[in-house]
Design an enzyme around this catalytic site. Structure first.
Site, PDB file in Angstrom:
ATOM      1  N   GLU A   1       0.805  -1.207   0.000  1.00 40.60           N
ATOM      2  CA  GLU A   1       0.000   0.000   0.000  1.00 40.60           C
ATOM      3  C   GLU A   1       0.850   1.274   0.000  1.00 40.60           C
ATOM      4  O   GLU A   1       0.506   2.250  -0.659  1.00 40.60           O
ATOM      5  CB  GLU A   1      -0.934  -0.008   1.213  1.00 40.60           C
ATOM      6  CG  GLU A   1      -2.125   0.886   0.976  1.00 40.60           C
ATOM      7  CD  GLU A   1      -2.983   1.035   2.209  1.00 40.60           C
ATOM      8  OE1 GLU A   1      -2.753   0.298   3.187  1.00 40.60           O
ATOM      9  OE2 GLU A   1      -3.872   1.888   2.178  1.00 40.60           O
ATOM     10  N   ASP A   2       1.914   1.242   0.772  1.00 43.40           N
ATOM     11  CA  ASP A   2       2.649   2.486   1.007  1.00 43.40           C
ATOM     12  C   ASP A   2       3.966   2.634   0.231  1.00 43.40           C
ATOM     13  O   ASP A   2       4.596   3.685   0.297  1.00 43.40           O
ATOM     14  CB  ASP A   2       2.967   2.641   2.513  1.00 43.40           C
ATOM     15  CG  ASP A   2       1.707   2.772   3.340  1.00 43.40           C
ATOM     16  OD1 ASP A   2       0.641   3.070   2.739  1.00 43.40           O
ATOM     17  OD2 ASP A   2       1.770   2.561   4.561  1.00 43.40           O
TER      18      ASP A   2
END
Ligand code: MN
Length: 723
Positions: A85-86
């Site tokens: 996600e990051d």
């Protein structure tokens, strides 16, 4: 890549130590690799606290290793849970580097996290995929809980708006979810942390009060546990006993639901006895010890050892009256049960794994979880699926939708009838059928969370008695009972009306006790049932009333008849002898016992009426003479050989041709006894007859009675006399 920062080396060692300590198998190489990967992937990011971002996945991995220990794959997945996600790394890379299992778990966690980030929840299909991805592997959920736990523990660093939003979400979604998975400790911590951010004032006040009462609490707990400890030692049980204050949020909830101040909440702490034993029976032994020491409160006993909760929670809960009359909750469980209660699915699997390494158990868990979610996500098109997903986590309740999409809460086991009464009592009363998710179903069908229910009503439909058997809510039970009672009342009243009209017409009168007697005679449980039967046309009232009338007549005539022959008999014999001689003293015969010649008699001197002649056995006389023995006078019937008196007999039995002849014969063939009158009535297969005859004395009469009794078909022979 390699770690060269001493701080990072220390962190990595600490994680590996935790894994070695708590996990059955540890792939140290894989964990170290994941640690390095995490460090590298997040190297440019910072947390809200200002710390390097990688401290977060690291702490999450530590939580997984220490607090939710399942296996090393979960620890690896925790380290990598925010990578996709990051950072620029994708699932493919993770899959290649760490295996498909890890990649799938990370994918699942990423998806769950994604849901709650955007407020807008529009694509149900995504939720469904998400739910199914969670179902594929229970470890997704464990990582997500650890993630949320760490975020909640460090929530002070984000802005107040975000604090509230995250806390709300945690309280409403994650805490019940944790409970569902049996993660007791996680649940409490999430709740308390949420509470802290959602209602800081109340949180701090309760925390302060609990702290201020600490010394008092500890001394009380000591006082309470000492005798139990002595006994446990006597029984040579190994245990751990402690008294912990309850969680702040649960105290707060009690204050709110019971509407009481802190000071009046008595169960601020619970005593927990954790037995170091594999034998569940030791729990019951311990329960026996506790109950021997302190009086148990009957309604507050729960045995989750014999019947575990659906989340596998096992424990015995009992509330007892402790010193100073305080109620104290005691929880009794084995070490294993305790671990399952605290760590849920992880502990459960670990125990199984240590023993049998059974894949089957894991499968059972997964199936069970799939079941939860599939029921919650039936309707793809529903926009508020999150709502149903969220709400489905409560164990004792289900949430169903009205056709308009309103949500209604019902207890587990509820049926369309419960739903109908939940909508409105009128809907319940006239409910004739139901559609669940568009299909017609029987009214006793059990509803599930997420079902859409439509009730079909009809003006002419009324509640059915049988509904009571399957409804689940008090509301519907009471409504149905009320209706049945009212319906019954109406029937009884209409029965009464019919009855009153009838007796008015026949010019009869009945007192309440007459009616009670009559309904008993007719074998009704109560006059109510008698009236009901009248209303329902189950009884021929004309017949009953005619029979009653006749019986009344008959009873009257029987009394009369007896009076007559008693008079004749006395006349025949010529009065009584008072004090052994015939005298001119005024005397009369008592109506209460109506003596006839042959009966042992005694006189009682009255004022104005001379001597009253009673039978010696007369109850009335016995009562009078108790007080005034002096007023009793010996009297006799004159003894005159050959003189006869009239006696009456009532004979009853089974009717048969010639019964009259047989009875007559039995009488006349004995010492030429003469019959004065004989009368036999038959009714169905029974007969009832009265015979008056001339006898010399009571012996004579007794002989005749004996002879009659010996006749075939004769059941009873009694002297005919008034009541
Ligand atoms: Mn995270």
């Amino acid at each position: 890549m390699s770690i060269n920062n001493p701080k990072h080396i220390k962190m990595s060692d600490e994680l590996l130590d935790a894994c070695r300590q708590h996990l059955a198998n540890v792939n140290e190489e894989l964990i170290t690799k994941a640690f390095e990967f995490c460090l590298e992937a997040h190297k440019n990011d910072l947390r809200a606290s200002g710390e390097p971002y990688f401290t977060h996945p690291y702490e999450v991995a530590l939580i997984v290793a220490k607090e939710l220990p399942l296996d090393d794959v979960t620890v690896v997945s925790a380290l990598l849970h925010d990578v996709v996600e990051d950072t620029e790394f994708n699932l493919e890379i993770l899959s290649k580097e760490f295996g498909k299992e890890v990649a799938e778990i990370v994918d699942g966690v990423t998806k769950i996290s994604g849901i709650f980030k955007g407020q807008e929840i529009t694509q149900a299909e995504n939720y469904r995929k998400l739910l199914l991805s969670m179902v594929k592997d229970v470890r997704v959920i464990l990582v997500k809980f650890a993630d949320r736990l760490h975020n909640m523990r460090t929530l002070q660093f984000v802005n107040p708006d975000k604090q509230r939003r995250i806390a709300q979400e945690t309280l409403e979604i994650y805490a019940p979810f944790a409970n569902r998975f049996g993660l007791g400790r996680v649940k409490w911590e999430l709740e308390d942390l949420s509470f802290k951010y959602l209602n800081k004032e109340a949180y701090e006040e309760i925390a302060r009060k609990i702290k201020s009462k600490r010394r008092e609490r500890e001394s009380y707990i000591k006082k309470f546990t000492v005798p139990i400890i002595d006994k446990l030692d006597e029984y040579k049980l190994k245990y751990e006993i402690n008294g912990r204050p309850k969680h702040l949020y649960s105290i707060y909830r009690k204050m709110v639901t019971r509407n009481k101040p802190f000071e009046e909440i008595y169960d601020l702490f619970a005593i927990r006895i954790i037995l170091d034993s594999e034998n569940n029976n030791d729990c019951y032994t311990t329960l026996g010890i506790v109950n021997q020491m302190y009086l148990p409160v009957p309604d507050r006993f729960k045995d989750y050892v014999s019947i575990p909760k659906t989340n596998n929670y096992q424990s015995i809960h009992t509330t007892v009256v402790g010193p100073e009359g305080r109620l104290v909750e005691v929880q009794i469980r084995t070490k294993k049960m305790h671990e399952v209660a605290e760590k849920g699915v992880a502990a459960h699997w670990r125990y199984k794994e240590n023993k049998t390494a059974s894949e089957k158990d894991m499968e059972n868990w997964v199936n069970w979880i799939r079941d939860i979610f599939e029921n919650a996500s039936k309707d793809e098109a529903r926009k508020d699926i999150l709502e149903s997903f969220k709400l489905n986590l409560y164990q004792d309740e289900i949430y169903v939708f009205t056709p308009k999409g309103d949500l209604r809460r019902l207890p587990v086991g509820s049926t369309p009838v419960d739903f109908a009464f939940e909508i409105h009592s009128k809907v319940g009363y006239h409910c004739i059928g139901a559609k669940v998710n568009g299909k017609i179903v029987p009214l006793d069908t059990k509803l599930h969370s997420g079902d859409q229910v439509e009730i079909i009503t009809s003006k002419n439909q009324h509640p059915n008695k049988n509904w009571i058997k399957f409804v689940a809510t008090h509301k519907s039970k009471n409504a149905i009972k009320k209706w049945i009672n009212k319906e019954e009342e109406d029937v009884v009243n209409s029965g009464k009306e019919i009855w009153e009209k009838k007796i008015k017409k026949l010019k009869l009168s009945f007192t309440t006790s007459d009616i009670a007697k009559l309904s008993t005679n007719l074998k009704y449980e109560s006059p109510r049932n008698f009236f009901k039967s009248i209303a329902q046309n189950k009884i021929n009232l004309d017949e009953v009333l005619t029979a009653t009338k006749e019986k009344e007549k008959k009873e009257k005539s029987a009394v009369l008849e007896f009076g007559n022959f008693a008079e004749i008999a006395r006349d025949d014999i010529g009065g009584v002898l008072v004090d052994g001689k015939k005298s001119g003293i005024l005397y009369s015969y008592a109506k209460c016992c109506n003596p006839i010649p042959g009966d042992p008699v005694i006189g009682y001197i009255t004022v104005g009426e001379g001597i009253k002649i009673h039978r010696k056995t007369c109850n009335n006389l016995l009562k009078i003479s108790e007080k005034e023995v002096s007023k009793l006078v010996p009297v006799q019937w004159p003894e005159s050989a050959g003189s006869l008196f009239v006696a009456g007999l009532r004979v009853m039995g089974e009717d048969s041709p010639g019964i009259l002849t047989e009875i007559s014969h039995a009488i006349v063939s004995y010492q030429n006894t003469n019959i004065k009158s004989i009368n036999i009535n038959t009714n169905d297969s029974m007969f009832e007859g009265s015979v008056t005859l001339y006898v010399q004395n009571l012996d004579h009469l007794s002989s005749i009675i004996d002879r009659l009794k010996k006749l075939k078909g004769v059941y009873t022979v009694e002297r005919f006399e008034s009541a």
